[in-house]
Enzyme design. Structure first.
Site, PDB file in Angstrom:
ATOM      1  N   HIS A  40      41.719  38.882  35.983  1.00  0.00           N
ATOM      2  CA  HIS A  40      41.112  38.094  37.734  1.00  0.00           C
ATOM      3  C   HIS A  40      40.123  38.967  37.786  1.00  0.00           C
ATOM      4  O   HIS A  40      39.615  39.958  37.134  1.00  0.00           O
ATOM      5  CB  HIS A  40      42.635  38.760  38.154  1.00  0.00           C
TER       6      HIS A  40
ATOM      7  N   ASP B  79      39.099  39.015  41.278  1.00  0.00           N
ATOM      8  CA  ASP B  79      39.301  39.767  42.403  1.00  0.00           C
ATOM      9  C   ASP B  79      39.092  40.873  42.410  1.00  0.00           C
ATOM     10  O   ASP B  79      40.123  41.698  41.132  1.00  0.00           O
ATOM     11  CB  ASP B  79      40.970  39.158  43.559  1.00  0.00           C
TER      12      ASP B  79
ATOM     13  N   ASP C 222      39.080  47.803  36.490  1.00  0.00           N
ATOM     14  CA  ASP C 222      39.913  46.508  37.135  1.00  0.00           C
ATOM     15  C   ASP C 222      39.850  45.522  37.625  1.00  0.00           C
ATOM     16  O   ASP C 222      38.917  45.747  39.112  1.00  0.00           O
ATOM     17  CB  ASP C 222      40.817  48.028  38.278  1.00  0.00           C
TER      18      ASP C 222
ATOM     19  N   GLU D 101      44.728  38.419  42.433  1.00  0.00           N
ATOM     20  CA  GLU D 101      45.822  38.793  41.884  1.00  0.00           C
ATOM     21  C   GLU D 101      46.193  39.991  42.850  1.00  0.00           C
ATOM     22  O   GLU D 101      47.739  40.495  42.543  1.00  0.00           O
ATOM     23  CB  GLU D 101      45.600  39.881  40.168  1.00  0.00           C
ATOM     24  N   GLU D 102      44.918  41.060  43.000  1.00  0.00           N
ATOM     25  CA  GLU D 102      45.197  42.268  43.277  1.00  0.00           C
ATOM     26  C   GLU D 102      46.485  41.897  44.639  1.00  0.00           C
ATOM     27  O   GLU D 102      46.835  43.205  45.870  1.00  0.00           O
ATOM     28  CB  GLU D 102      43.738  42.823  44.327  1.00  0.00           C
TER      29      GLU D 102
ATOM     30  N   GLU E 106      45.578  42.574  31.870  1.00  0.00           N
ATOM     31  CA  GLU E 106      44.933  43.784  31.909  1.00  0.00           C
ATOM     32  C   GLU E 106      46.135  45.242  31.415  1.00  0.00           C
ATOM     33  O   GLU E 106      47.415  45.222  31.732  1.00  0.00           O
ATOM     34  CB  GLU E 106      44.563  44.407  33.203  1.00  0.00           C
TER      35      GLU E 106
ATOM     36  N   HIS F 208      41.202  51.311  42.059  1.00  0.00           N
ATOM     37  CA  HIS F 208      41.445  51.418  44.087  1.00  0.00           C
ATOM     38  C   HIS F 208      41.445  52.692  44.092  1.00  0.00           C
ATOM     39  O   HIS F 208      41.354  52.620  44.913  1.00  0.00           O
ATOM     40  CB  HIS F 208      42.743  51.239  43.606  1.00  0.00           C
TER      41      HIS F 208
END
Length: 401
Positions: free
Chosen positions: A81, A83, A114, A148-149, A176, A373
């Site tokens: 992804h 984003d 990520d 995705e997030e 991932e 994150h």
């Protein structure tokens, strides 16, 4: 310092840093620069590229196609992804979108773990394999999806339902994983069953100076106490069994609480939202029934509203799955220590598995703090470059199976 200077001149590191510097950060992402970057990469690789919009024009999916020798066979999907989650820049010691490298070779940027690293490693491994003259037996697709997030509703969730994806004839997918703090590499074959559950408690309303019976607050307190006692059992399971990790137990957290209009009025309704990730060993129907029973014990008036209720899907990691056998053989030949796990959160692999397609979550990141994150997210340059070599092995392993 010499190593850092060497890495800073590495072409693959430069490409990775360029990708990291594109701020595809929530909210309100403009993917334009990211799509243009990926188009340039596809052009350099001499791979055809399509950009489609399954949901909205502002939510692109970028698809690169590496044609196989036997394109009639089910294809291999390498997904990532574009984003990344928001940043709190004041808590970073480096520019979160600067992709700067320190003297130890740590590259700091949102998305290093990520998961822009994996998306770029796919490209780098493809470049190395093509340069060697290799062509896969199966067609390989590299896909880059949005949002995705925020749950994938604007990306993979709809992409897999469309005619384009159907025509890709995907047989197996990689996506991932999570960094490992020791020498091993986790491989994720499933995700816990995800509930976003709103509990609505209704009860007697009236003036705040009286002792009303069967109030929403009393019912909430009773059920909340039961849920927190259940939560405590899961904490104890983790503490008592070192072989378990967070993906092996059920997590339950109160995330929203609403109700009431005025400080001296007992509200007729209280609402509580919970994020619940149910372990694969937990009986989902039994848990739901238990919550409903607690509501009855509290005096009734409890309604369960499932904001999100994902079914459980998994990928077999045994002899029945030839893709798993090929993938595991590649890992073994590299001498990598691995273990299969249930993913702690939710990824786009869920939507792929839901279509009946086996999918594994894997990020070639070990001996690294888990910082997805988190503030000061980073990845070491040597870890990133090693990951490229891992994919140089794994892509042919599954594509030629």
């Amino acid at each position: 310092m010499e190593k850092a200077e060497h890495w800073s001149n590495d072409e693959e590191i430069k490409i990775f840093q360029e990708y990291l510097r594109i701020p595809t950060v929530h909210p309100d992402i403009d993917y334009t620069a990211c799509v243009e970057f990926l188009k340039r990469q596809a052009d350099k690789l001499n791979l055809p590229v399509d950009v489609i919009h399954p949901v909205l024009p502002s939510k692109p999916v970028v698809i690169m196609k590496w044609l196989g020798k036997r394109p009639e066979l089910p294809s291999i999907l390498l997904n990532s992804h574009m984003d990344v989650v928001p940043v709190f820049a004041e808590n970073w010691t480096h520019d979160p979108f600067g992709a700067s490298m320190d003297a130890e070779g740590r590259i700091y940027a949102r998305g290093t773990q990520d998961m822009k690293s994996v998306g770029c490693q796919y490209l780098a491994a493809t470049r190395a394999l093509k340069s060697s003259g290799y062509q896969p037996k199966r067609t390989v697709y590299l896909t880059y999806v949005p949002d995705e997030e925020t749950g994938g509703d604007m990306g993979m969730a709809e992409f897999v339902k469309g005619d384009y994806f159907r025509a890709m004839n995907v047989g197996f997918a990689l996506d991932e994983g999570i960094a490992s703090e020791d020498e091993s590499y986790p491989v994720f074959y499933a995700e816990r069953t995800l509930w976003h559950l709103r509990l609505k408690f209704t009860g007697t309303s009236g003036h705040g100076s009286l002792l009303h019976k069967n109030t929403a607050g009393e019912k909430f307190q009773y059920v909340m106490d039961k849920l927190m006692k259940f939560r405590k059992t899961q904490v104890q399971h983790l503490a008592e069994n070192s072989s378990l990790d967070i993906g092996d137990v059920t997590t339950l957290n109160l995330t929203q609480l609403t109700g009431g209009l005025q400080s001296n009025v007992v509200p007729p309704v209280l609402e509580a939202v919970f994020d619940i990730r149910i372990a694969i060993s937990q009986d989902v129907d039994r848990l739901e029934k238990q919550i409903r029973n607690w509501g009855e014990e509290a005096g009734g008036g409890l309604e369960l509203d499932f904001i999100l209720r994902c079914p459980f899907v998994e990928t077999k990691v045994d002899d029945s799955n030839p893709y798993w056998l090929a993938f595991k053989k590649g890992l073994d030949e590299l001498g990598l220590k691995t273990h299969t796990r249930v993913f702690t959160g939710a990824t786009d692999s869920f939507y792929v598995r839901q279509m009946g397609i086996p999918a594994l979550g894997f990020s070639p990141i070990n001996n690294t703090p888990v910082l997805l994150h988190n503030h000061d997210e980073y990845l070491r340059a040597d870890t990133y470059l090693h990951g490229i070599q891992v994919y140089r092995k794994l892509i042919p392993a599954v594509a030629d199976s």
